[in-house]
Design an enzyme around this catalytic site. Structure first.
Site, PDB file in Angstrom:
ATOM      1  N   MET A 195      84.555  43.568  71.232  1.00 26.84           N
ATOM      2  CA  MET A 195      83.491  43.199  70.290  1.00 26.84           C
ATOM      3  C   MET A 195      82.955  41.817  70.668  1.00 26.84           C
ATOM      4  O   MET A 195      81.738  41.594  70.715  1.00 26.84           O
ATOM      5  CB  MET A 195      84.026  43.220  68.849  1.00 26.84           C
ATOM      6  CG  MET A 195      84.291  44.647  68.361  1.00 26.84           C
ATOM      7  SD  MET A 195      84.567  44.811  66.567  1.00 26.84           S
ATOM      8  CE  MET A 195      86.230  44.190  66.454  1.00 26.84           C
ATOM      9  N   ASP A 196      83.860  40.884  70.959  1.00 29.15           N
ATOM     10  CA  ASP A 196      83.434  39.540  71.372  1.00 29.15           C
ATOM     11  C   ASP A 196      82.584  39.616  72.637  1.00 29.15           C
ATOM     12  O   ASP A 196      81.537  38.965  72.749  1.00 29.15           O
ATOM     13  CB  ASP A 196      84.683  38.674  71.603  1.00 29.15           C
ATOM     14  CG  ASP A 196      84.341  37.224  71.943  1.00 29.15           C
ATOM     15  OD1 ASP A 196      83.390  36.685  71.355  1.00 29.15           O
ATOM     16  OD2 ASP A 196      85.023  36.638  72.802  1.00 29.15           O
ATOM     17  N   GLU A 197      83.004  40.426  73.573  1.00 30.74           N
ATOM     18  CA  GLU A 197      82.285  40.557  74.850  1.00 30.74           C
ATOM     19  C   GLU A 197      80.885  41.167  74.643  1.00 30.74           C
ATOM     20  O   GLU A 197      79.898  40.687  75.220  1.00 30.74           O
ATOM     21  CB  GLU A 197      83.116  41.439  75.803  1.00 30.74           C
ATOM     22  CG  GLU A 197      82.492  41.713  77.157  1.00 30.74           C
ATOM     23  CD  GLU A 197      82.219  40.469  77.978  1.00 30.74           C
ATOM     24  OE1 GLU A 197      82.788  39.409  77.662  1.00 30.74           O
ATOM     25  OE2 GLU A 197      81.413  40.546  78.912  1.00 30.74           O
ATOM     26  N   THR A 202      81.225  31.656  71.323  1.00 30.32           N
ATOM     27  CA  THR A 202      81.630  32.269  70.056  1.00 30.32           C
ATOM     28  C   THR A 202      82.051  31.170  69.081  1.00 30.32           C
ATOM     29  O   THR A 202      82.928  30.367  69.399  1.00 30.32           O
ATOM     30  CB  THR A 202      82.839  33.212  70.253  1.00 30.32           C
ATOM     31  OG1 THR A 202      82.674  33.961  71.450  1.00 30.32           O
ATOM     32  CG2 THR A 202      82.995  34.149  69.078  1.00 30.32           C
ATOM     33  N   SER A 247      78.736  38.704  72.973  1.00 27.13           N
ATOM     34  CA  SER A 247      78.430  37.621  73.900  1.00 27.13           C
ATOM     35  C   SER A 247      77.259  37.971  74.818  1.00 27.13           C
ATOM     36  O   SER A 247      76.315  37.187  74.983  1.00 27.13           O
ATOM     37  CB  SER A 247      79.706  37.315  74.704  1.00 27.13           C
ATOM     38  OG  SER A 247      79.400  36.685  75.905  1.00 27.13           O
TER      39      SER A 247
END
Lengths: 244, 244
Positions: free
Chosen positions: A166-168, A183, A171
């Site tokens: 999800m972060d990737e 982030t 991003s």
């Protein structure tokens, strides 16, 4: 190693100060700051000709579900303005000629480094994923098939493996659409476990931009949308890269 | 693969229902539920004799900083009630003879599966970490040295790699102290980037337990506590495993 840590500690203070700032963080205005349009960033990120390996292409481990949804989305790249993002070994490959702001550089060996979500390179064992991005709608869809090396509870993907993807996906979406670089926060609610080797679909949207912070949402569900696996909101800091 | 996904979908409904429940979720009371004390769980988790490889032991890639803090904490296991947790290839190894509740089982090949945070097995390239747990204080300390395969921004650890390790450290602490099984939510605020190969220290505490939910906090900082890398709160669901 320790020395390198100390060298960047002072510079990291800039990042920390910006994250703490209750008001608008200052834009870089030094000569080295690289202001770019979304089109510029997409062109650099998705070079037409390259020798770099694209890890976001189908391989023998992809399930029929993953393959057919990939083909569906690939069709939409021809008519509906979607872009299939390539995925190289390192973020360095995607921002060639540019670097992080504030002197945030650490000398590491490119040869030995790898973006976290591509670090398990045996097909089907780790992350299998591909991101489709829509510039004008400012949204992304990521197809995710967790392999058995992403395990948490026996037989299911580790919550952390989903958090990382999800972060990737946030991003890449934040960077290409709005120059999002770092982030600031992730707020994740897990609803159901994802069985290893099954398909999960991440839908990411940019909700708003305020004070140079990009607010995003992500829903993760099965292809038929009958099972919600997780929901997440994320905030990214909007900053310009610098010329190398 | 798809079939397996559908097979567990109905069972996952139990999990979803519990996560949604505004009131106290029901404890399992079937004959198969395995009520255990914290001491029981620790004994099973940390077998005195085993042929399993423990991945949480020093190797040549550990920095002097990581090694010396490891030795300090190891000393405390002799006098202060701390326990150094072993880290096996799969969670199956840590809960031998037990299984997930609600029929949450997926037939996967043990040989091919690996817990996500141990999936990069080349020393120093991926996760290097070790968790120390204090049963009566209900807290943990995790020493974390991210290798170059955990990269996000060039030269720095991917935020998702830290998110995954926070989830993992929460998970082990919640399980051993309070029968915490599933992550309900993670709320992460990133403050500074962690340079690849440097040492980050995760301090995890159980804050409270309400309605069978375990509320935890985590602060990630440099060894000298001068740099805070991230803060996180996490909620875990308290549930009993079942006899296999």
């Amino acid at each position: 190693m320790m020395k390198r840590g100390f060298q960047v500690a002072a510079r990291l203070g800039h990042y920390r100060a910006l994250l703490r700032a209750p008001c608008i963080p200052p834009r870089l205005d030094s000569a080295s700051a690289f202001a770019s349009s979304s089109d510029d960033r997409i062109s650099r990120f998705c070079p037409e000709k390259t020798d770099l390996k694209d890890y976001a292409l189908p391989n023998a481990s992809w399930s029929p579900d993953m393959l057919s949804m990939y083909q569906e989305l690939l069709e939409k790249t021809k008519t509906d303005g979607w872009i299939k993002l390539p995925s190289f070994k390192s973020n360095r490959d995607h921002i060639q000629g540019l670097k992080l702001p504030w002197g945030l550089s650490v000398k590491t060996d490119y040869k030995d480094s790898c973006i976290f979500t591509r670090s398990i390179q045996m097909e089907g064992q780790g992350y299998e994923y591909v991101i489709f991005f829509h510039p004008s709608m400012k949204k992304s869809i990521c197809l995710f098939q967790p392999g058995p090396y992403l395990e948490g509870p026996p037989g299911f993907a580790h919550g952390g493996s989903l958090a990382a993807l999800m972060d990737e996906t946030f991003s890449k979406t934040a960077y290409l659409a709005e120059e999002g670089l770092f982030t600031v926060s992730l707020n994740i609610r897990f609803k159901n476990l994802i069985p290893v080797n099954s398909l999960a679909v991440l839908n990411v949207d940019i909700e708003k931009i305020e004070d140079q912070k990009i607010y995003m949402s992500c829903t993760v569900q099965s292809r038929d949308q009958q099972t919600v696996y997780a929901k997440c909101s994320g905030v990214f800091l909007q900053m310009q890269l610098e010329k190398e």
